[in-house]
Design an enzyme around this catalytic site. Sequence first.
Site, PDB file in Angstrom:
ATOM      1  CD  GLU A 174     -15.856 -31.398  -5.050  1.00  0.00           C
ATOM      2  OE1 GLU A 174     -14.539 -31.859  -5.524  1.00  0.00           O
ATOM      3  OE2 GLU A 174     -16.303 -32.147  -4.096  1.00  0.00           O
ATOM      4  CG  ASN A 212     -14.649 -31.157   1.417  1.00  0.00           C
ATOM      5  OD1 ASN A 212     -14.494 -29.870   1.818  1.00  0.00           O
ATOM      6  ND2 ASN A 212     -16.366 -30.868   1.232  1.00  0.00           N
TER       7      ASN A 212
HETATM    8  N1  CAA Z   1     -19.872 -11.973  -2.077  1.00  0.00           N
HETATM    9  C1  CAA Z   1     -19.497 -10.571  -2.655  1.00  0.00           C
HETATM   10  N2  CAA Z   1     -17.921 -10.910  -2.877  1.00  0.00           N
HETATM   11  C2  CAA Z   1     -16.702 -11.319  -1.624  1.00  0.00           C
HETATM   12  C3  CAA Z   1     -18.033 -12.294  -0.779  1.00  0.00           C
HETATM   13  C4  CAA Z   1     -19.218 -12.792  -1.195  1.00  0.00           C
HETATM   14  N3  CAA Z   1     -20.168 -13.185  -0.121  1.00  0.00           N
HETATM   15  N4  CAA Z   1     -17.100 -12.105   0.192  1.00  0.00           N
HETATM   16  C5  CAA Z   1     -15.811 -11.687  -0.581  1.00  0.00           C
HETATM   17  N5  CAA Z   1     -16.006 -11.003  -1.776  1.00  0.00           N
HETATM   18  C6  CAA Z   1     -15.241  -9.986  -2.710  1.00  0.00           C
HETATM   19  C7  CAA Z   1     -15.032  -8.967  -1.673  1.00  0.00           C
HETATM   20  O1  CAA Z   1     -15.950  -7.758  -1.658  1.00  0.00           O
HETATM   21  C8  CAA Z   1     -13.457  -8.553  -1.824  1.00  0.00           C
HETATM   22  O2  CAA Z   1     -13.767  -7.774  -2.948  1.00  0.00           O
HETATM   23  P1  CAA Z   1     -12.244  -6.584  -3.337  1.00  0.00           P
HETATM   24  O3  CAA Z   1     -11.401  -7.461  -3.993  1.00  0.00           O
HETATM   25  O4  CAA Z   1     -12.847  -6.110  -4.586  1.00  0.00           O
HETATM   26  O5  CAA Z   1     -12.674  -5.445  -2.706  1.00  0.00           O
HETATM   27  C9  CAA Z   1     -13.073  -9.615  -3.125  1.00  0.00           C
HETATM   28  O6  CAA Z   1     -14.339 -10.897  -2.360  1.00  0.00           O
HETATM   29  C10 CAA Z   1     -11.949  -9.943  -1.117  1.00  0.00           C
HETATM   30  O7  CAA Z   1     -12.527 -10.435  -0.144  1.00  0.00           O
HETATM   31  P2  CAA Z   1     -11.872 -10.103   1.020  1.00  0.00           P
HETATM   32  O8  CAA Z   1     -10.481  -9.022   0.561  1.00  0.00           O
HETATM   33  O9  CAA Z   1     -12.466  -9.949   1.976  1.00  0.00           O
HETATM   34  O10 CAA Z   1     -11.033 -11.091   1.394  1.00  0.00           O
HETATM   35  P3  CAA Z   1      -9.346 -12.067   0.031  1.00  0.00           P
HETATM   36  O11 CAA Z   1      -9.064 -11.268  -1.190  1.00  0.00           O
HETATM   37  O12 CAA Z   1      -8.799 -13.282   1.589  1.00  0.00           O
HETATM   38  O13 CAA Z   1     -10.852 -13.237  -0.445  1.00  0.00           O
HETATM   39  C11 CAA Z   1     -12.346 -15.148  -0.133  1.00  0.00           C
HETATM   40  C12 CAA Z   1     -11.934 -13.594   0.544  1.00  0.00           C
HETATM   41  C13 CAA Z   1     -12.690 -15.224  -1.448  1.00  0.00           C
HETATM   42  C14 CAA Z   1     -13.520 -15.995   0.982  1.00  0.00           C
HETATM   43  C15 CAA Z   1     -10.830 -15.602   0.331  1.00  0.00           C
HETATM   44  O14 CAA Z   1     -10.595 -15.126   1.704  1.00  0.00           O
HETATM   45  C16 CAA Z   1     -10.536 -17.725  -0.120  1.00  0.00           C
HETATM   46  O15 CAA Z   1     -10.707 -17.822  -1.243  1.00  0.00           O
HETATM   47  N6  CAA Z   1     -10.198 -17.880   1.226  1.00  0.00           N
HETATM   48  C17 CAA Z   1     -10.411 -19.994   0.833  1.00  0.00           C
HETATM   49  C18 CAA Z   1     -12.667 -19.881   0.311  1.00  0.00           C
HETATM   50  C19 CAA Z   1     -11.961 -21.510   0.681  1.00  0.00           C
HETATM   51  O16 CAA Z   1     -11.247 -22.627  -0.068  1.00  0.00           O
HETATM   52  N7  CAA Z   1     -13.444 -22.047   0.635  1.00  0.00           N
HETATM   53  C20 CAA Z   1     -13.434 -23.481   0.858  1.00  0.00           C
HETATM   54  C21 CAA Z   1     -13.828 -23.852   1.894  1.00  0.00           C
HETATM   55  S1  CAA Z   1     -14.710 -25.891   1.777  1.00  0.00           S
HETATM   56  C22 CAA Z   1     -15.900 -25.329   1.274  1.00  0.00           C
HETATM   57  O17 CAA Z   1     -16.561 -25.155   0.842  1.00  0.00           O
HETATM   58  C23 CAA Z   1     -16.529 -26.982   1.086  1.00  0.00           C
HETATM   59  C24 CAA Z   1     -17.001 -28.160   2.229  1.00  0.00           C
HETATM   60  O18 CAA Z   1     -17.784 -28.922   1.959  1.00  0.00           O
HETATM   61  C25 CAA Z   1     -16.885 -27.613   3.411  1.00  0.00           C
END
Ligand code: CAA
Length: 314
Positions: A174, A212
């Site tokens: 954003e 948010n």
């Molecule tokens: N770096 C590199 N790769 C990563 C990683 C990181 N930090 N985190 C996850 N990955 C990769 C994993 O290696 C995995 O790869 P493969 O599929 O190739 O094996 C892939 O991402 C998926 O990870 P997981 O299998 O461990 O778990 P997942 O499918 O649940 O994905 C996630 C993880 C991307 C975090 C997903 O759960 C997700 O999108 N969650 C929601 C996140 C969200 O809503 N974020 C916003 C939060 S609010 C915010 O940030 C704003 C604020 O101001 C508070």
Amino acid sequence: MATSMFLQPARFFSKKAGINHVLVIGGGLMGSGIAQVTAAAGMKVTLVDQSQDILKKSLTGIEQSLNKIASKKFADDPQKGKEFVKNTVCQIETVTDPEQNARHADLIVEAIVERMEPKQALFSKLDKVAANHTIFASNTSSLSISEIACATKRKDRFGGLHFFSPVPMMKLVEVVRIAETSDDTFNQLADFSKRVGKVPVACKDTPGFIVNRLLVPYMMEAVRMLERGDAKAEDIDTAMKLGAGYPMGPLELADFVGLDVCKMIIDGWHKGDPNQPLFSPVKTLDKLVTEGKLGRKSGQGFFDYKAAQQAKKK
Ligand code: CAA
Ligand code: NAD
């Protein structure tokens, strides 16, 4: 998941862009991620935190994340993967004094604690030493960009650059403009977001911007639901994953963001608008934070992560 955008920085590179050296302040969850994607896009990064011990942890986290990405992107050529990780990490220097390093930066991105006073104090100091052309940006989740910018004399070169966690995976930034943000500054911030493989959206300086303002009340409603005893934590999360298609349930997501960060956001909004019921303080959140249960980063929040973290270390 969305690794490909992260690994294609050259496609987004703008020849005219003036941002080549970025100072990232705060080496926690967000600052590390911002430093990582910036370095992977070929820009020089100086990462700042309060101690070299913290910065060592930041670099370890960055390397782990890059290794995950490299193992997929360079599955057929592990040597190339190793070079990618090494070259990216080499683009990042770590320092504890932001002022000494500010004068060389084209862009300064702040990702320190979510409180107005430290953010203003930091930018006020940096304003005196940074070059005239340097753009200042805050990654704040919930504070007013305009109020932070008041600490400087460069409101035209000030904006919000709000990344999402985990930064290497989430595609959105954003880009927040205040009344004084110049078109050139806004365009440079949007261009920078593209260069690091993200999709920028334009936002006004309103509480929580777009994401948010919707996401935080949703997570807090889930905690209130838990407090009322309407459902168990596991069931709330399963329901939203399977019934609404969210990748994480709201309580796991709150743990992931950090319960201290969630508390600072909701408390700040409540202070600004005490009559809004969606912003009212949440007892369970306050209790967990007081007990030092900050979510995934401390090993315990709504859920327990200690066992999983220990198993990972073995
Ligand atoms: N770096 C590199 N790769 C990563 C990683 C990181 N930090 N985190 C996850 N990955 C990769 C994993 O290696 C995995 O790869 P493969 O599929 O190739 O094996 C892939 O991402 C998926 O990870 P997981 O299998 O461990 O778990 P997942 O499918 O649940 O994905 C996630 C993880 C991307 C975090 C997903 O759960 C997700 O999108 N969650 C929601 C996140 C969200 O809503 N974020 C916003 C939060 S609010 C915010 O940030 C704003 C604020 O101001 C508070
Ligand atoms: P964090 O606690 O993981 O990291 C903050 C880091 O800043 C710490 O390492 C701390 O030592 C350092 N720090 C504090 N004061 C400092 C100073 N004066 N100078 C240098 N370093 C300092 O926090 P985080 O989750 O990375 O959040 C950082 C910012 O990003 C906050 O404004 C937060 O609201 C925002 N944000 C957080 C998320 C999230 O999901 N956690 C998402 C988007 C934006």
